[in-house]
Design a protein around this motif. Structure first.
Motif, PDB file in Angstrom:
ATOM      1  N   GLY A 123       0.778  -1.233   0.000  1.00 19.35           N
ATOM      2  CA  GLY A 123       0.000   0.000   0.000  1.00 19.35           C
ATOM      3  C   GLY A 123       0.806   1.277   0.000  1.00 19.35           C
ATOM      4  O   GLY A 123       0.238   2.366  -0.095  1.00 19.35           O
ATOM      5  N   LEU A 124       2.126   1.188   0.103  1.00 18.58           N
ATOM      6  CA  LEU A 124       2.953   2.386   0.031  1.00 18.58           C
ATOM      7  C   LEU A 124       3.091   2.819  -1.422  1.00 18.58           C
ATOM      8  O   LEU A 124       2.821   2.035  -2.330  1.00 18.58           O
ATOM      9  N   TRP A 125       3.510   4.053  -1.654  1.00 14.81           N
ATOM     10  CA  TRP A 125       3.617   4.530  -3.031  1.00 14.81           C
ATOM     11  C   TRP A 125       4.998   5.125  -3.269  1.00 14.81           C
ATOM     12  O   TRP A 125       5.733   5.481  -2.338  1.00 14.81           O
ATOM     13  N   VAL A 126       5.378   5.208  -4.551  1.00 13.94           N
ATOM     14  CA  VAL A 126       6.746   5.540  -4.943  1.00 13.94           C
ATOM     15  C   VAL A 126       7.192   6.880  -4.386  1.00 13.94           C
ATOM     16  O   VAL A 126       8.286   7.013  -3.816  1.00 13.94           O
ATOM     17  N   GLU A 127       6.365   7.924  -4.534  1.00 13.80           N
ATOM     18  CA  GLU A 127       6.757   9.257  -4.091  1.00 13.80           C
ATOM     19  C   GLU A 127       6.988   9.312  -2.586  1.00 13.80           C
ATOM     20  O   GLU A 127       7.878  10.017  -2.108  1.00 13.80           O
ATOM     21  N   LEU A 128       6.195   8.570  -1.841  1.00 16.00           N
ATOM     22  CA  LEU A 128       6.369   8.515  -0.384  1.00 16.00           C
ATOM     23  C   LEU A 128       7.721   7.909  -0.033  1.00 16.00           C
ATOM     24  O   LEU A 128       8.476   8.450   0.780  1.00 16.00           O
ATOM     25  N   LEU A 129       8.053   6.766  -0.657  1.00 19.13           N
ATOM     26  CA  LEU A 129       9.296   6.073  -0.343  1.00 19.13           C
ATOM     27  C   LEU A 129      10.518   6.854  -0.800  1.00 19.13           C
ATOM     28  O   LEU A 129      11.551   6.865  -0.113  1.00 19.13           O
ATOM     29  N   ASP A 130      10.425   7.535  -1.935  1.00 19.79           N
ATOM     30  CA  ASP A 130      11.599   8.207  -2.490  1.00 19.79           C
ATOM     31  C   ASP A 130      11.818   9.609  -1.928  1.00 19.79           C
ATOM     32  O   ASP A 130      12.967  10.020  -1.732  1.00 19.79           O
ATOM     33  N   SER A 131      10.751  10.335  -1.672  1.00 23.85           N
ATOM     34  CA  SER A 131      10.892  11.730  -1.230  1.00 23.85           C
ATOM     35  C   SER A 131      10.804  11.861   0.288  1.00 23.85           C
ATOM     36  O   SER A 131      11.704  12.389   0.935  1.00 23.85           O
ATOM     37  N   TYR A 132       9.732  11.359   0.860  1.00 25.65           N
ATOM     38  CA  TYR A 132       9.539  11.497   2.309  1.00 25.65           C
ATOM     39  C   TYR A 132      10.375  10.490   3.096  1.00 25.65           C
ATOM     40  O   TYR A 132      10.908  10.787   4.149  1.00 25.65           O
TER      41      TYR A 132
END
Length: 232
Positions: A123-132
């Motif tokens: 359920g995680l998303w790419v922008e969350l993992l890469d930026s935040y």
């Protein structure tokens, strides 16, 4: 307002994404993200395969003795969702005087349990993992005994999309104080933070020491966990 926007706003409100300046792009399937509840939830399956909990004292160890059952070299438990393997270690006869009669030597082995977590699938998303880059927290409990000075090993890797590239890794191999026999659960934990972009998978592996000598004794672990947490 379209349904996709409704689900996005629901996620933003429940997890306070706006207040934490967390990227929330429109291309994410927010309904699926909400249903999977990816934060503060244990992403490992079957975290207590021995049927034990660290909130209760570990059960008494079996008394060694001769029996009619054939020798056993693997722990008992329900290891569904885990990949397991056993490595039998060479017999150690060091310290035995030359010419001494040897009836039994302990046969030690490592019992390995490993599991793979697909962060996007949870359920995680790419922008969350890469930026935040939310915190990825590891927790585990193993049984302290006098079985051996080395009872437990942990290795956790943050992997890229190919499931091979190691972006960050944490390993621990504690040495036990054998002068005291407390027979308790010992906690092992670690927090991955600021690991950089590209993380898509987590590989969790721990190894537990076993001994076979006129009976079988295995170190047990319980309540293993991989959690993703938004920083306060």
């Amino acid at each position: 307002m379209c349904a996709a926007t409704d689900w996005k706003q629901k996620c933003q409100s429940e997890w306070k994404l706006k207040g934490r300046d967390i990227p929330a792009p429109d291309g994410v399937d927010w309904k699926s993200v909400h249903s999977k509840k990816p934060f503060n939830r244990n992403l490992l399956k079957n975290p207590a395969p021995h049927g034990l909990s660290h909130t209760q004292p570990p059960p008494e160890l079996p008394a060694p003795g001769f029996g009619d059952e054939p020798p056993r070299f693997e722990p008992e438990g329900d290891f569904k969702d885990w990949t397991t393997s056993t490595e039998r270690l060479p017999l150690d006869s060091s310290g035995i005087p030359e010419g001494a009669a040897i009836c039994h030597l302990p046969q030690y082995s490592w019992f390995t349990m490993e599991q793979h977590v697909d962060l996007l699938g949870q359920g995680l998303w790419v922008e969350l993992l890469d930026s935040y880059q939310p915190d990825i927290c590891i927790q585990d409990w193993y049984e302290e005994t006098l079985l051996h000075k080395s009872l437990y090993q942990l290795q956790v890797k943050l992997l890229g999309a190919d499931r091979k590239t190691v972006i960050q890794e944490h390993s621990v191999s504690p040495e036990e104080d054998q002068s005291q026999d407390e027979h308790r659960w010992k906690e092992v934990s670690h927090k991955f933070r600021g690991y950089g972009p590209g993380v898509r998978h987590v590989h969790f592996l721990h190894r537990l020491k076993c001994m076979s000598m006129i009976g079988f004794q295995a170190t047990r672990a319980t309540d293993s966990a991989v959690l993703v947490r938004l920083r306060d």
